[in-house]
Design a protein around this motif. Structure first.
Motif, mmCIF file in Angstrom:
data_model
loop_
_atom_site.group_PDB
_atom_site.id
_atom_site.type_symbol
_atom_site.label_atom_id
_atom_site.label_comp_id
_atom_site.label_asym_id
_atom_site.label_seq_id
_atom_site.Cartn_x
_atom_site.Cartn_y
_atom_site.Cartn_z
ATOM 1 N N ALA A 12 0.836 -1.207 0.000
ATOM 2 C CA ALA A 12 0.000 0.000 0.000
ATOM 3 C C ALA A 12 0.872 1.259 0.000
ATOM 4 C CB ALA A 12 -0.926 0.003 1.208
ATOM 5 N N ALA A 13 1.940 1.256 0.802
ATOM 6 C CA ALA A 13 2.842 2.407 0.854
ATOM 7 C C ALA A 13 3.521 2.634 -0.492
ATOM 8 C CB ALA A 13 3.889 2.198 1.946
ATOM 9 N N LEU A 14 3.989 1.537 -1.124
ATOM 10 C CA LEU A 14 4.660 1.655 -2.421
ATOM 11 C C LEU A 14 3.693 2.164 -3.487
ATOM 12 C CD1 LEU A 14 7.255 1.168 -4.012
ATOM 13 C CD2 LEU A 14 6.475 -1.172 -4.428
ATOM 14 N N LEU A 15 2.484 1.644 -3.504
ATOM 15 C CA LEU A 15 1.489 2.087 -4.473
ATOM 16 C C LEU A 15 1.148 3.562 -4.284
ATOM 17 C CD1 LEU A 15 -0.941 -0.979 -4.437
ATOM 18 C CD2 LEU A 15 0.455 -0.226 -6.372
ATOM 19 N N THR A 16 1.111 4.002 -3.042
ATOM 20 C CA THR A 16 0.794 5.408 -2.760
ATOM 21 C C THR A 16 1.911 6.332 -3.221
ATOM 22 O OG1 THR A 16 -0.464 4.676 -0.823
ATOM 23 C CG2 THR A 16 0.027 7.018 -0.983
ATOM 24 N N LEU A 17 3.150 5.910 -3.046
ATOM 25 C CA LEU A 17 4.282 6.702 -3.534
ATOM 26 C C LEU A 17 4.227 6.846 -5.056
ATOM 27 C CD1 LEU A 17 7.187 5.323 -1.320
ATOM 28 C CD2 LEU A 17 6.162 7.594 -1.205
ATOM 29 N N PHE A 18 3.915 5.744 -5.743
ATOM 30 C CA PHE A 18 3.756 5.810 -7.195
ATOM 31 C C PHE A 18 2.629 6.765 -7.565
ATOM 32 C CE2 PHE A 18 5.895 1.510 -7.649
ATOM 33 C CZ PHE A 18 6.979 2.001 -8.370
ATOM 34 N N ALA A 19 1.520 6.660 -6.848
ATOM 35 C CA ALA A 19 0.373 7.535 -7.127
ATOM 36 C C ALA A 19 0.757 8.998 -6.953
ATOM 37 C CB ALA A 19 -0.793 7.178 -6.206
ATOM 38 N N ALA A 20 1.522 9.310 -5.914
ATOM 39 C CA ALA A 20 1.943 10.685 -5.655
ATOM 40 C C ALA A 20 2.832 11.213 -6.773
ATOM 41 C CB ALA A 20 2.673 10.761 -4.318
ATOM 42 N N ALA A 21 3.786 10.393 -7.211
ATOM 43 C CA ALA A 21 4.694 10.813 -8.281
ATOM 44 C C ALA A 21 3.939 11.035 -9.587
ATOM 45 C CB ALA A 21 5.785 9.763 -8.485
ATOM 46 N N LEU A 22 2.979 10.157 -9.875
ATOM 47 C CA LEU A 22 2.207 10.268 -11.112
ATOM 48 C C LEU A 22 1.269 11.475 -11.076
ATOM 49 C CD1 LEU A 22 1.349 6.482 -11.528
ATOM 50 C CD2 LEU A 22 2.930 7.796 -12.950
ATOM 51 N N ALA A 23 0.615 11.686 -9.932
ATOM 52 C CA ALA A 23 -0.306 12.815 -9.804
ATOM 53 C C ALA A 23 0.439 14.139 -9.952
ATOM 54 C CB ALA A 23 -1.025 12.762 -8.459
ATOM 55 N N ALA A 24 1.628 14.233 -9.365
ATOM 56 C CA ALA A 24 2.427 15.449 -9.517
ATOM 57 C C ALA A 24 2.822 15.661 -10.976
ATOM 58 C CB ALA A 24 3.669 15.377 -8.637
ATOM 59 N N GLY A 25 3.042 14.554 -11.693
ATOM 60 C CA GLY A 25 3.378 14.654 -13.110
ATOM 61 C C GLY A 25 2.246 15.242 -13.935
ATOM 62 N N THR A 26 0.998 14.920 -13.580
ATOM 63 C CA THR A 26 -0.134 15.484 -14.322
ATOM 64 C C THR A 26 -0.214 16.994 -14.134
ATOM 65 O OG1 THR A 26 -1.755 15.193 -12.520
ATOM 66 C CG2 THR A 26 -1.429 13.341 -14.011
ATOM 67 N N THR A 27 0.085 17.463 -12.925
ATOM 68 C CA THR A 27 0.046 18.898 -12.669
ATOM 69 C C THR A 27 1.160 19.618 -13.420
ATOM 70 O OG1 THR A 27 -0.708 18.316 -10.441
ATOM 71 C CG2 THR A 27 -0.192 20.610 -10.837
ATOM 72 N N LEU A 28 2.315 18.971 -13.521
ATOM 73 C CA LEU A 28 3.430 19.546 -14.284
ATOM 74 C C LEU A 28 3.037 19.711 -15.751
ATOM 75 C CD1 LEU A 28 6.475 20.331 -14.541
ATOM 76 C CD2 LEU A 28 6.889 17.918 -15.073
ATOM 77 N N LEU A 29 2.434 18.683 -16.336
ATOM 78 C CA LEU A 29 2.019 18.750 -17.731
ATOM 79 C C LEU A 29 0.924 19.802 -17.928
ATOM 80 C CD1 LEU A 29 2.011 14.943 -18.576
ATOM 81 C CD2 LEU A 29 3.563 16.674 -19.520
ATOM 82 N N ALA A 30 0.016 19.898 -16.949
ATOM 83 C CA ALA A 30 -1.035 20.919 -17.030
ATOM 84 C C ALA A 30 -0.429 22.314 -17.012
ATOM 85 C CB ALA A 30 -2.006 20.753 -15.866
ATOM 86 N N LYS A 31 0.616 22.494 -16.224
ATOM 87 C CA LYS A 31 1.292 23.799 -16.189
ATOM 88 C C LYS A 31 1.953 24.090 -17.532
ATOM 89 C CE LYS A 31 4.731 26.515 -13.697
ATOM 90 N NZ LYS A 31 5.485 26.675 -12.429
ATOM 91 N N ALA A 32 2.579 23.077 -18.127
ATOM 92 C CA ALA A 32 3.218 23.271 -19.429
ATOM 93 C C ALA A 32 2.197 23.674 -20.481
ATOM 94 C CB ALA A 32 3.941 21.991 -19.845
ATOM 95 N N LEU A 33 1.015 23.078 -20.445
ATOM 96 C CA LEU A 33 -0.032 23.413 -21.405
ATOM 97 C C LEU A 33 -0.637 24.790 -21.116
ATOM 98 C CD1 LEU A 33 -1.808 19.936 -21.562
ATOM 99 C CD2 LEU A 33 -0.643 21.064 -23.462
ATOM 100 N N GLY A 34 -0.854 25.080 -19.835
ATOM 101 C CA GLY A 34 -1.517 26.323 -19.458
ATOM 102 C C GLY A 34 -0.656 27.553 -19.606
ATOM 103 N N THR A 35 0.664 27.382 -19.554
ATOM 104 C CA THR A 35 1.566 28.535 -19.648
ATOM 105 C C THR A 35 2.112 28.730 -21.057
ATOM 106 O OG1 THR A 35 3.416 27.123 -18.943
ATOM 107 C CG2 THR A 35 2.268 28.385 -17.232
ATOM 108 N N GLY A 36 1.747 27.866 -21.989
ATOM 109 C CA GLY A 36 2.206 28.023 -23.366
ATOM 110 C C GLY A 36 3.556 27.425 -23.652
ATOM 111 N N ALA A 37 4.050 26.538 -22.796
ATOM 112 C CA ALA A 37 5.354 25.926 -23.026
ATOM 113 C C ALA A 37 5.318 24.952 -24.200
ATOM 114 C CB ALA A 37 5.824 25.199 -21.760
#
Length: 295
Positions: A12-37
């Motif tokens: 459960a701990a390992l799966l949650t760490l993966f989930a956290a890393a992946l979720a942060a990645g979606t926000t990074l991509l959203a920032k790239a799209l929203g800022t015109g990168a």
């Protein structure tokens, strides 16, 4: 009713760490799209639409392979949960274009606080002094992130607070669905309804994406689907109070991604506010765990 998974805290701990890393990645991509990168700046409604579209495709593929047992869904609860989830995701993607990812992610951790507050009128829950203290600490952290004395509250902070409020409301309906339906069924229905809402909303702002933007939208959907799958499976294998602290590492991943890609590193105010929010959220998770064990 679905058959619960066997308890496995380490997995459960390992799966949650993966989930956290992946979720942060979606926000990074959203920032790239929203800022015109990656081309012309994309509206948050269109980013959210892409997220639900590609997430639904990914979860549908996984569900077809896993062939989970289906039960009769409560579509009313699903609709309410999906509407709030869509609102929370859209506002978070909008916030990412205005403020550092570490700030937006830290503020998102207020959602269990708002969920606790909303549970009083909606679920009739009683809240004791420890839980109120935890909520107060977390909200103090959010106040720090507004940078008092600067003379202006950033739009991104307000958007992130709106996102946390929506996601806190979503928690109410997740609690009501918990134990009634299996995780894959919940994810599939949630993303299907969310896509319907997102499609209606995006009509007014739609612009043809470039190939790079299509790729980023697809990646957001797939990463979010994987994050959701990891998280719901983690929740099925350990108590929520055990799982929640591991998801706080999303703050570390968000700060690291933002620094490496955009050169935006958390400043002392961001670090202080985030630590205060995490302290309150952690205390609330600990208290929720004790209350569940007593119950």
């Amino acid at each position: 009713m679905f058959t619960p998974r066997a308890q496995n805290p380490a997995l459960a701990a390992l799966l949650t760490l993966f989930a956290a890393a992946l979720a942060a990645g979606t926000t990074l991509l959203a920032k790239a799209l929203g800022t015109g990168a990656l081309g012309a700046p994309m509206h948050a409604l269109q980013i959210s639409h892409g997220r639900f579209l590609f997430a639904l495709l990914a979860i549908s593929a996984v569900t077809a392979l896993m062939r989970p047992r289906w039960t009769r869904p409560d579509l009313g609860l699903h609709a309410k949960r999906s509407a709030l989830g869509w609102g929370g995701v859209t506002l978070m993607f909008a916030a990412a274009a205005f403020i550092p990812l570490s700030d937006a992610t830290a503020i998102s951790f207020l959602n269990p606080v708002f969920g606790m507050i909303l549970a009083i009128p909606l679920l009739g829950e009683r809240v004791g002094p420890v839980r109120w203290a935890a909520a107060g600490i977390a909200l103090l952290g959010a106040a720090i992130l507004t940078r008092p004395g600067s003379g202006v509250i950033e739009m991104g902070v307000m958007l992130a607070l709106g996102s946390a409020l929506c996601l806190g409301g979503e928690l109410i309906f997740i609690k009501r669905l918990s134990g009634r339906e299996g995780p894959y069924q919940i994810l599939l229905i949630n993303n299907a309804i969310g896509l319907g809402i997102a499609t209606l909303a995006v009509i007014w702002v739609w612009a043809a994406p470039t190939p790079a933007q299509w790729a980023a939208l697809g990646a957001i959907g797939v990463l979010m689907a994987l994050a959701q799958t990891c998280f719901v499976n983690a929740m099925a294998r350990a108590d929520a109070s055990f799982v929640a602290p591991f998801f706080y590492t999303a703050l570390v991943f968000a700060g690291l991604y933002d620094g490496l890609v955009f050169g935006v590193w958390p400043d002392p105010v961001s670090i202080t506010g985030a630590l205060v929010i995490l302290s309150g959220a952690g205390l609330l998770a600990w208290r929720e765990g004790r209350l569940r064990r007593v119950t």
